[in-house]
Write a protein that holds these residues in place. Structure first.
Motif, short mmCIF file in Angstrom:
data_model
loop_
_atom_site.label_atom_id
_atom_site.label_comp_id
_atom_site.label_asym_id
_atom_site.label_seq_id
_atom_site.Cartn_x
_atom_site.Cartn_y
_atom_site.Cartn_z
N ASP A 10 -56.60 -59.87 -25.76
CA ASP A 10 -57.59 -59.67 -24.70
C ASP A 10 -58.47 -58.46 -25.02
OD1 ASP A 10 -58.97 -59.79 -22.33
OD2 ASP A 10 -57.41 -58.78 -21.16
N HIS A 11 -57.82 -57.35 -25.38
CA HIS A 11 -58.58 -56.13 -25.68
C HIS A 11 -59.52 -56.34 -26.86
CE1 HIS A 11 -56.42 -54.05 -22.69
NE2 HIS A 11 -55.27 -54.06 -23.32
N VAL A 12 -59.03 -57.03 -27.90
CA VAL A 12 -59.88 -57.26 -29.08
C VAL A 12 -61.08 -58.12 -28.70
CG1 VAL A 12 -59.99 -58.40 -31.34
CG2 VAL A 12 -58.00 -57.01 -30.75
N VAL A 13 -60.82 -59.24 -28.01
CA VAL A 13 -61.92 -60.14 -27.65
C VAL A 13 -62.92 -59.42 -26.77
CG1 VAL A 13 -62.54 -62.21 -26.34
CG2 VAL A 13 -60.62 -62.28 -27.93
N MET A 14 -62.44 -58.72 -25.76
CA MET A 14 -63.37 -58.05 -24.84
C MET A 14 -64.12 -56.91 -25.53
SD MET A 14 -63.66 -59.56 -22.01
CE MET A 14 -63.63 -61.01 -23.02
N GLY A 15 -63.45 -56.22 -26.45
CA GLY A 15 -64.12 -55.15 -27.19
C GLY A 15 -65.23 -55.70 -28.06
N LEU A 49 -68.81 -72.62 -29.69
CA LEU A 49 -67.61 -72.92 -30.46
C LEU A 49 -66.72 -71.69 -30.64
CD1 LEU A 49 -68.78 -75.41 -33.24
CD2 LEU A 49 -67.51 -75.85 -31.13
N LEU A 50 -67.31 -70.52 -30.71
CA LEU A 50 -66.49 -69.31 -30.86
C LEU A 50 -66.26 -68.62 -29.52
CD1 LEU A 50 -68.01 -67.77 -34.11
CD2 LEU A 50 -65.87 -69.01 -33.85
N GLY A 51 -67.26 -68.63 -28.65
CA GLY A 51 -67.16 -67.88 -27.40
C GLY A 51 -66.16 -68.46 -26.42
N VAL A 52 -66.17 -69.79 -26.26
CA VAL A 52 -65.28 -70.41 -25.27
C VAL A 52 -63.80 -70.21 -25.65
CG1 VAL A 52 -64.60 -72.59 -24.20
CG2 VAL A 52 -67.00 -72.03 -24.41
N PRO A 53 -63.39 -70.57 -26.88
CA PRO A 53 -61.97 -70.32 -27.23
C PRO A 53 -61.59 -68.85 -27.12
CG PRO A 53 -63.03 -71.69 -28.89
CD PRO A 53 -64.11 -71.22 -27.98
N ALA A 54 -62.49 -67.95 -27.52
CA ALA A 54 -62.18 -66.52 -27.44
C ALA A 54 -61.94 -66.11 -25.99
CB ALA A 54 -63.32 -65.69 -28.04
N GLY A 55 -62.76 -66.63 -25.09
CA GLY A 55 -62.59 -66.32 -23.67
C GLY A 55 -61.28 -66.86 -23.13
N ILE A 56 -60.92 -68.07 -23.57
CA ILE A 56 -59.65 -68.67 -23.10
C ILE A 56 -58.47 -67.82 -23.57
CG2 ILE A 56 -58.15 -70.68 -23.30
CD1 ILE A 56 -60.69 -72.37 -23.65
N ALA A 107 -68.12 -65.60 -23.90
CA ALA A 107 -66.72 -65.19 -23.97
C ALA A 107 -66.30 -64.45 -22.71
CB ALA A 107 -66.49 -64.31 -25.20
N ARG A 108 -67.15 -63.53 -22.25
CA ARG A 108 -66.82 -62.76 -21.04
C ARG A 108 -66.73 -63.68 -19.82
NH1 ARG A 108 -68.65 -56.83 -21.13
NH2 ARG A 108 -69.31 -57.09 -19.00
N GLN A 109 -67.70 -64.59 -19.69
CA GLN A 109 -67.71 -65.45 -18.51
C GLN A 109 -66.58 -66.47 -18.54
OE1 GLN A 109 -69.54 -65.07 -15.92
NE2 GLN A 109 -71.04 -63.58 -16.65
N THR A 110 -66.26 -66.99 -19.74
CA THR A 110 -65.15 -67.93 -19.84
C THR A 110 -63.87 -67.25 -19.40
OG1 THR A 110 -66.23 -68.96 -21.72
CG2 THR A 110 -63.94 -69.53 -21.36
N LEU A 144 -70.01 -49.54 -21.29
CA LEU A 144 -68.61 -49.21 -20.99
C LEU A 144 -68.51 -48.48 -19.66
CD1 LEU A 144 -67.25 -48.02 -24.47
CD2 LEU A 144 -66.32 -49.88 -23.09
N VAL A 145 -69.41 -47.50 -19.47
CA VAL A 145 -69.42 -46.76 -18.21
C VAL A 145 -69.76 -47.70 -17.05
CG1 VAL A 145 -70.64 -44.97 -16.90
CG2 VAL A 145 -69.96 -44.55 -19.26
N GLY A 146 -70.72 -48.58 -17.28
CA GLY A 146 -71.11 -49.54 -16.24
C GLY A 146 -69.97 -50.44 -15.83
N ASP A 147 -69.24 -50.96 -16.81
CA ASP A 147 -68.09 -51.83 -16.51
C ASP A 147 -67.03 -51.08 -15.71
OD1 ASP A 147 -69.18 -54.00 -17.65
OD2 ASP A 147 -67.70 -54.23 -19.27
N ALA A 148 -66.74 -49.86 -16.16
CA ALA A 148 -65.71 -49.06 -15.48
C ALA A 148 -66.16 -48.72 -14.07
CB ALA A 148 -65.43 -47.79 -16.28
#
Lengths: 292, 337
Positions: free
Chosen positions: B130-135, B112-119, B219-222, A276-280
C-alpha cells in the motif's frame, strides 16, 4: 480574536497532522525551501545571472570533471545552477501565493453569493464556471497568454482563472449545506444582515475543505506555471524560473544531463511536498477520516 | 433512460453557447483589431481598412457579429488559418488522429497498471505494498511530465538507444499513403513487414509519459473505491457464505468499485489533452497539442480560436458520455433525480 475553542480546534488538527509521516516530511522540506527563499541573498553562492566564461557546462562537483564551488554545475553560459535554483524557488513560491490568493478570494466571494442567494445569480455564476471548466486548464491558460502576451504575470492571471471554478463550486456547495442550519436561522432572527450572515456566520464553517483545496491548488499553480515557462509562454529567459530553465536546458539534453535534471527535480520535490502536506491536512481536517 | 440523456443534452445548450461566445470574444480581446492582425504591423490606408472592416462584418454591432459567427460555425465554417490559408477545421481533424492514438495508448497503459495497483493497495491497506503504491502514485501525480519526458529520453533514447527520440514511424524504411491518419491502422493495412512494430516502437515512450498522471489518479481512486466497497455488508455476507477471498475481491467488490473508476477515467480526458500539449512538444508528435502551441507562437488566432472551441466541445461531449454511462451502470443515479 481567537477564542479558547478555536485554539483547541487548531490544536487538535495539528495533533492529527503530526501523526502523518508524509505530511511532516513535506512540511520540513517546505520550511527549508521557505528559508532558502527568504535568505537567498545569503545562501546562494553566486549571483543567479553571473556568467563565468571559464566554466561553461561544468558538471556537478562530485563528478570527475566538476569542482567546487559549483556544487550542481553550471549551465551553457556558465551560470551556477544551485544559485539559480535557489532564486527560482522565489518565483515558484511567489507564483503559488499570488495565484492561490487570487482564486481563493474571488472564488469564495462568487461561491458565497451563488450559494446564499441562489436563483438567477447562482445560475449565471455557475454557467460561467461551467464554461471555464469545459476548457482543459493548461490550454485555457495558453489561450489567454496568447491574447495577453507571454509573461509571468499574464501566466499567473491565466492560471488563477482556470482554478476559479473549483473554489466557487466548493464554497457554493458548503454554503448551501449550511445556510438552513439552526444557528444561521437563529442569527437571522436575531437581526443579522445578509453580509454578516454570509461572511461572518456561514463562511467560517466552510473553511476546512477550502483550505485543503487551496493547498492542492498551490502545487497545481507551480506545476502549470512551470509548464507555461517550459513552453515559452510564462516567465521568459534569463529569469531563473524553473520551467524557463528547463526550456533553456532542452538543447543540452544529450551533452549535459545536470542542466536538465536539477530544475525538474526542484519542481517535483516542491510539488510533492505540498501535495503530501495537502493530503495530511485533509485527513486531519476531515473528522470522518479521523475515526478510521 | 432516453429522458435522462435528453435532459443532459438540454442542459448542455447554454454551456455550448457560452463556449462559442468565449471563443468569439477571445479574438475581440486581442490588442488591436482583427484587421491589424491580418494586415500586419505595417498597416493599411484608412479607406482600405474601412473596406476590410466592412468586408469582415466588423462595422456591425458586436451582437450581430456574434450572430454571424454562430451562423458560420453551424454551416461548418470555422475560419482559415493565417499561416496556411487552409480551413481550421481541416487542419484540426487531420491532426486529431495522431493525438487520439497517443491518448488511447496512454489511457491503456494507465488503466492496465493503475487499476491493479489500486486493488493491491486496497487489499494490503496499511502494509508495505500500500505504501509503495501510494508513494509512487503521489510522485506520479506531482510529476512535471515535460521534465519526466526529457529524463526518459535521456535514459532510453540517448543512453540506452532503445527507443527513437521523436516521430511516429521510421520514415526512411517505411512509406505508405496515410488513409486514416491513425498510424497503427495505416501501418497494419500497408502490409509492410515491420511497419507496425516501428509505429509501436515510436509510440511507447510518449504514451508512457502521457500516462503518468492519469495512472496515478486511477490508482488512488481505485484504492479508495475498493476500500469503500470492501466495508459494505454484502462483502461480509460473501465471505460468510464461504466464498474464496479472490472471488469476493475480483467479482463482488471490483465490479462495484469499477463504477467509480470508469467515471474517473472519463474525467481524465481534459487533463489528458493538457498533457498531450506537453508530450507532443517534447516528442515532436504531429498532433493537435503541438499544432496549438505552434499556432499560439505564430499568433495564428483563427487556428487557436477554432482549436480551443473543438477541444472544449470534445471535452464536454466526453463528460456527457461519462454521465450517461454512469447512469446506465448505476440505476440509482439515473432515477435519483
Amino acid at each position: 480574536m481567537s477564542t479558547p475553542l478555536e485554539q483547541s480546534h487548531w490544536h487538535i488538527t495539528w495533533n492529527y497532522f503530526k501523526t502523518s509521516r508524509g505530511g511532516m516530511i513535506g512540511l520540513a522540506f517546505l520550511v527549508i525551501l521557505l528559508l532558502a527563499v527568504i535568505f537567498a541573498d545569503f545562501i546562494a553562492p553566486f549571483d543567479p545571472a553571473l556568467q563565468n566564461r571559464q566554466a561553461l557546462l561544468l558538471p556537478p562537483a562530485w563528478t570527475e570533471a566538476g569542482h567546487l564551488p559549483y556544487l550542481l554545475g553550471t549551465d551553457a553560459v556558465g551560470r551556477d545552477i544551485l544559485s539559480r535554483l535557489i532564486y527560482g524557488a522565489r518565483y515558484s513560491i511567489f507564483i503559488g501565493c499570488v495565484v492561490v490568493s487570487l482564486s481563493v478570494i474571488i472564488g469564495t466571494l462568487l461561491g458565497v453569493i451563488a450559494g446564499y442567494y441562489q436563483g438567477w445569480v447562482d445560475t449565471v455564476i455557475m454557467r460561467i464556471m461551467d464554461i471555464i471548466l469545459a476548457f482543459p486548464s493548461l490550454l485555457l491558460a495558453l489561450g489567454m497568454v496568447a491574447v495577453l502576451g507571454p509573461s509571468l504575470i499574464n501566466a499567473m492571471y491565466a492560471i488563477a482563472l482556470t482554478m476559479l471554478p473549483h473554489f466557487v463550486r466548493l464554497t457554493r456547495a458548503n454554503v448551501m449545506g449550511e445556510k438552513n442550519r439552526d444557528y444561521v436561522i437563529a442569527s437571522r432572527v436575531a437581526g443579522a444582515g445578509n453580509l454578516r450572515l454570509m461572511f461572518k456566520t456561514i463562511l467560517p464553517n466552510c473553511m476546512a475543505p477550502l483550505i485543503v483545496q487551496a493547498t492542492l491548488s498551490f502545487s497545481n499553480a507551480i506545476l502549470d506555471a512551470a509548464a507555461l515557462g517550459f513552453l515559452g509562454m510564462g516567465a521568459q529567459p534569463p529569469t531563473p524560473e524553473w520551467g524557463a530553465m528547463l526550456a533553456e536546458a532542452r538543447e543540452f539534453i544529450t551533452r549535459a544531463w545536470w542542466v536538465v535534471t536539477f530544475p525538474g527535480l526542484a519542481i517535483l520535490l516542491t510539488v510533492l511536498s505540498i501535495n503530501l502536506v495537502g493530503d495530511a491536512l485533509r485527513d486531519a481536517l476531515d473528522p470522518r477520516m479521523r475515526r478510521s | 433512460m432516453l429522458k435522462f440523456i435528453f435532459n443532459k443534452l438540454l442542459m448542455l445548450i447554454p454551456t455550448l453557447l457560452g463556449i462559442t461566445l468565449a471563443a468569439f470574444l477571445f479574438v475581440r480581446l486581442l490588442p488591436g483589431d482583427p484587421v491589424t492582425v491580418l494586415t500586419g504591423e505595417r498597416g493599411v490606408s484608412v479607406e482600405r481598412k474601412a473596406e476590410l472592416m466592412a468586408q469582415l462584418g466588423l462595422d456591425q454591432p458586436l451582437i450581430v457579429q456574434y450572430g454571424y459567427y454562430l451562423k458560420n460555425i453551424l454551416s461548418g465554417d470555422f475560419g482559415q488559418s493565417i499561416a496556411t490559408h487552409k480551413p481550421v477545421i481541416d487542419e484540426f481533424f487531420s491532426r486529431l488522429p495522431a493525438t487520439l492514438e497517443l491518448a488511447f495508448a496512454a489511457m491503456l497503459i494507465a488503466v492496465l497498471l493503475g487499476v491493479p495497483a489500486g486493488i493491491i493497495a486496497a487489499i494490503k491497506r496499511g502494509h508495505w505494498p500500500d505504501h509503495v503504491v501510494m508513494g509512487v502514485a503521489l510522485t506520479g501525480y506531482s510529476m512535471p511530465i515535460f521534465w519526466w519526458g526529457l529524463l526518459l529520453i535521456i535514459l532510453f533514447s540517448t543512453t540506452l538507444g532503445w527507443t527513437p527520440v521523436s516521430g511516429r514511424i521510421d520514415l526512411i524504411k517505411y512509406y505508405f499513403e496515410a488513409e486514416t491518419n491513425f498510424m497503427l491502422i495505416d501501418a497494419w493495412r500497408s502490409g509492410q513487414a515491420g511497419a507496425f512494430g516501428s509505429v509501436v516502437h515510436h509510440l511507447i515512450l510518449p504514451a508512457v509519459v502521457l500516462s503518468t498522471i492519469p495512472m496515478a489518479v486511477i490508482a488512488r481512486q481505485t484504492r479508495s473505491a475498493m476500500l469503500e466497497v470492501l466495508g459494505e455488508d454484502y462483502i461480509r455476507t460473501a465471505y460468510a457464505k464461504g466464498l474464496s477471498p479472490t472471488r469476493v475481491i475480483m467479482v463482488h467488490a471490483l465490479r462495484n468499485a469499477l463504477i467509480t473508476v470508469v467515471t474517473v477515467i472519463g474525467l481524465q480526458v481534459g487533463s489528458l489533452m493538457a498533457g498531450a500539449v506537453l508530450t507532443e512538444t517534447i516528442f515532436a508528435w504531429p498532433g493537435i497539442g503541438k499544432w496549438m502551441i505552434e499556432a499560439i507562437a505564430r499568433r495564428d488566432y483563427p487556428a487557436v480560436q477554432g482549436g480551443l472551441l473543438f477541444i472544449a466541445v470534445a471535452v464536454m461531449l466526453v463528460n456527457l458520455l461519462v454521465d450517461v454511462l454512469y447512469g446506465w451502470i448505476n440505476p440509482r443515479v439515473r432515477d435519483g433525480k
